[in-house]
Design an enzyme around this catalytic site. Structure first.
Site, mmCIF file in Angstrom:
data_model
loop_
_atom_site.group_PDB
_atom_site.id
_atom_site.type_symbol
_atom_site.label_atom_id
_atom_site.label_comp_id
_atom_site.label_asym_id
_atom_site.label_seq_id
_atom_site.Cartn_x
_atom_site.Cartn_y
_atom_site.Cartn_z
ATOM 1 N N GLY A 10 3.914 -2.310 -5.609
ATOM 2 C CA GLY A 10 2.697 -2.998 -6.056
ATOM 3 C C GLY A 10 1.522 -2.680 -5.141
ATOM 4 O O GLY A 10 1.617 -1.846 -4.236
ATOM 5 N N ILE A 12 -0.390 -4.408 -2.734
ATOM 6 C CA ILE A 12 -0.362 -4.628 -1.279
ATOM 7 C C ILE A 12 0.915 -4.005 -0.680
ATOM 8 O O ILE A 12 0.890 -3.411 0.398
ATOM 9 C CB ILE A 12 -0.458 -6.135 -0.949
ATOM 10 C CG1 ILE A 12 -1.689 -6.750 -1.639
ATOM 11 C CG2 ILE A 12 -0.542 -6.350 0.554
ATOM 12 C CD1 ILE A 12 -1.777 -8.270 -1.547
ATOM 13 N N LEU A 33 9.316 -2.923 -11.319
ATOM 14 C CA LEU A 33 8.234 -2.223 -12.043
ATOM 15 C C LEU A 33 7.563 -3.099 -13.104
ATOM 16 O O LEU A 33 6.967 -2.589 -14.044
ATOM 17 C CB LEU A 33 8.746 -0.909 -12.676
ATOM 18 C CG LEU A 33 9.418 0.080 -11.725
ATOM 19 C CD1 LEU A 33 9.847 1.348 -12.483
ATOM 20 C CD2 LEU A 33 8.491 0.472 -10.582
ATOM 21 N N SER A 125 -1.131 -17.240 0.266
ATOM 22 C CA SER A 125 -2.483 -17.004 -0.226
ATOM 23 C C SER A 125 -3.420 -18.115 0.234
ATOM 24 O O SER A 125 -3.001 -19.274 0.398
ATOM 25 C CB SER A 125 -2.412 -16.996 -1.754
ATOM 26 O OG SER A 125 -3.688 -17.090 -2.297
ATOM 27 N N TYR A 150 0.322 -20.645 -10.507
ATOM 28 C CA TYR A 150 0.499 -19.579 -9.503
ATOM 29 C C TYR A 150 0.312 -20.151 -8.091
ATOM 30 O O TYR A 150 1.163 -19.973 -7.212
ATOM 31 C CB TYR A 150 -0.506 -18.438 -9.746
ATOM 32 C CG TYR A 150 -0.669 -17.541 -8.536
ATOM 33 C CD1 TYR A 150 0.342 -16.659 -8.165
ATOM 34 C CD2 TYR A 150 -1.816 -17.595 -7.736
ATOM 35 C CE1 TYR A 150 0.212 -15.859 -7.040
ATOM 36 C CE2 TYR A 150 -1.958 -16.803 -6.613
ATOM 37 C CZ TYR A 150 -0.942 -15.935 -6.270
ATOM 38 O OH TYR A 150 -1.071 -15.139 -5.145
ATOM 39 N N LYS A 154 2.962 -20.893 -4.584
ATOM 40 C CA LYS A 154 2.774 -20.521 -3.167
ATOM 41 C C LYS A 154 2.958 -21.759 -2.271
ATOM 42 O O LYS A 154 3.588 -21.670 -1.214
ATOM 43 C CB LYS A 154 1.395 -19.899 -2.945
ATOM 44 C CG LYS A 154 1.187 -18.571 -3.633
ATOM 45 C CD LYS A 154 2.097 -17.473 -3.087
ATOM 46 C CE LYS A 154 1.931 -16.156 -3.801
ATOM 47 N NZ LYS A 154 2.978 -15.173 -3.514
ATOM 48 N N ASN A 179 -9.057 -12.311 0.130
ATOM 49 C CA ASN A 179 -9.161 -11.458 -1.069
ATOM 50 C C ASN A 179 -9.033 -9.965 -0.740
ATOM 51 O O ASN A 179 -10.012 -9.357 -0.288
ATOM 52 C CB ASN A 179 -10.486 -11.721 -1.784
ATOM 53 C CG ASN A 179 -10.546 -13.099 -2.396
ATOM 54 O OD1 ASN A 179 -10.151 -14.080 -1.770
ATOM 55 N ND2 ASN A 179 -11.016 -13.189 -3.620
ATOM 56 N N ASN A 198 -8.358 -9.191 -13.906
ATOM 57 C CA ASN A 198 -8.752 -10.588 -13.688
ATOM 58 C C ASN A 198 -9.687 -10.713 -12.499
ATOM 59 O O ASN A 198 -10.525 -11.598 -12.447
ATOM 60 C CB ASN A 198 -7.517 -11.441 -13.348
ATOM 61 C CG ASN A 198 -6.528 -11.454 -14.478
ATOM 62 O OD1 ASN A 198 -6.838 -11.949 -15.550
ATOM 63 N ND2 ASN A 198 -5.345 -10.902 -14.250
ATOM 64 N N ARG A 231 -16.506 -15.201 -1.215
ATOM 65 C CA ARG A 231 -15.100 -15.026 -0.816
ATOM 66 C C ARG A 231 -15.031 -14.120 0.409
ATOM 67 O O ARG A 231 -15.967 -13.396 0.711
ATOM 68 C CB ARG A 231 -14.281 -14.372 -1.950
ATOM 69 C CG ARG A 231 -14.220 -15.162 -3.241
ATOM 70 C CD ARG A 231 -13.371 -16.418 -3.136
ATOM 71 N NE ARG A 231 -13.303 -17.091 -4.428
ATOM 72 C CZ ARG A 231 -14.210 -17.933 -4.906
ATOM 73 N NH1 ARG A 231 -15.287 -18.228 -4.192
ATOM 74 N NH2 ARG A 231 -14.055 -18.488 -6.094
#
Ligand code: NAD
Ligand code: UFG
Length: 342
Positions: A10, A12, A33, A125, A150, A154, A179, A198, A231
């Site tokens: 992915g 990161i 995947l 996050s 979501y 976390k 971010n 998004n 941000r």
């Protein structure tokens, strides 16, 4: 040190893998995947001249995970795998709770069983801070109820890991990302979500190459200097480096360690847009649109703990991120054009 990187293909995870390999870590990746492509492995190999071992399966599959632990004997896990789209999590809450929680349970169970693996880094996050009472947000700022499933995963996972670390002799770094933006400076790796992005930065990238007509700036009446949301945008390569520093910290047997990873500087939507235009000498069409549900005025990280306890300082600027992101977007357009011609 051998590190199992879940979700390593992915956004990161792939950048972090390159930094791990270049710092002498032995990396094994597991990814199903669901939000990445296997070609990312080729890009990692081109950059590092090493191809990490890759297992394609769902981390929730405990039988396969157990076999992987037996075979590879990782001493550390960096757990990136999970779903991350805020809007989608409101539409499909069960899917988010199931994947994000069950994948973490599976990793923790393996660590309970296989005592050679004592180190865990978890991708949390800034969303856990919710609507901030004040900024900058430090690690002791209150954890608020999340506005979406979501974010709730976390908060729940942080708590589960903390309870687990009380009874299990392990070292854990919970990293709260602000971010992440940008791409690998080679242009070979970056973030290229399927469908409509998004997040602001991948959206900007698509407008920049003409794949989308204009950017919608969600609200210009926030309580910020120019009215648009503020941000803390951190270059993904700096974020990646933070994981290597976190692993070094875990090697000191630190127990539980919770830390922000951000730059400490807030940038508005219009500020980022201007930086992108100047960095790449292009014009980005935009218009002001209504606010997006759940958005906050501003957040940015308190960075003292990361600096003092990890030795973390950022090497890259927002301008670097804008140049690198644009370079990657052009590269991926060329690649997909060539593929379509075949
Ligand atoms: P990403 O979607 O690009 O990467 C996640 C990877 O995990 C993908 O390759 C996906 O295929 C894989 N995956 C998902 N569920 C899996 C499963 N059950 N088994 C195996 N593989 C699975 O996301 P990212 O931006 O790289 O984020 C990585 C982590 O960082 C996530 O946990 C995310 O919540 C967290 N995070 C991201 C941001 C951000 O803005 N990108 C901010 C804060 C935290
Ligand atoms: N924005 C726009 N137009 C867009 C997209 C976003 O104006 O098309 C604005 C948003 O309103 C916000 C800012 O750009 O003011 C940043 O929005 P993003 O969607 O890029 O990022 P968020 O801060 O909303 O959330 C992201 C991740 C979360 C993570 C959080 C950490 O999506 O998962 O950063 O701070 F938790």
């Amino acid at each position: 040190m051998k590190v199992l990187v879940t979700g390593g293909l992915g956004y990161i995870g792939s950048h972090t893998t390159t930094v791990l390999l270049q710092n002498g870590f032995d990396v094994v990746i597991v990814d199903n995947l669901s939000n990445s492509k296997v070609d990312v492995l080729d890009s990692i190999e081109s950059i590092c001249k090493i191809r990490p071992k890759f297992f394609e399966f769902d981390v929730q599959d405990k039988e396969k995970l157990d076999a992987l632990f037996e075979e590879e004997k990782p001493e550390a896990v960096i757990h990136f795998a999970g779903f991350k789209a805020v809007g989608e999590s409101c539409q499909k809450p069960l899917m988010y709770y199931e994947n994000n929680l069950n994948s973490t349970f599976a990793i923790l169970e393996m660590m309970q069983k296989h005592k050679f693996c004592r180190n865990l880094v978890f991708s949390s996050s800034a969303t856990v801070y919710g609507v901030p009472d004040s900024v900058p947000l430090t690690e002791s700022s209150p954890i608020k109820d999340a506005t979406n499933p979501y974010g709730q995963t976390k908060i729940m996972i942080e708590k589960i890991i903390q309870d687990f670390a009380k009874v299990e002799d392990i070292n854990v770094a919970i990293l709260r990302y602000f971010n992440p933006i940008g791409a690998h400076p080679t242009g070979l790796l970056g973030e290229d979500p399927n469908g409509l992005p998004n997040n602001l930065f991948p959206y900007l990238n698509k407008v920049a190459v003409g794949a989308l007509p204009k950017l919608n700036v969600f609200g210009d009446d926030y309580n910020t200097p120019d009215g648009t949301g503020v941000r803390d945008y951190i270059h993904v390569m700096d974020l990646a480096k933070g994981h290597v520093l976190a692993l070094n910290k875990l090697k000191e047997n630190c127990g539980l360690f919770v830390c922000n990873l951000g730059t400490g500087k807030g940038t508005s939507v219009l500020g980022l847009l201007k930086a992108y235009e100047e960095a790449n000498n292009i014009e980005i069409p935009y218009s002001i649109a209504p606010r997006r549900d759940g958005d906050i005025d501003e957040n940015y990280a308190g960075t003292e703990k990361a600096k003092n306890e990890l030795g973390f300082v950022c090497d890259y600027s927002i301008v670097d991120a804008c140049k690198d992101g644009y370079r990657f977007q052009i590269y991926s357009q060329i690649v997909s054009h060539i593929k379509n011609q075949k």
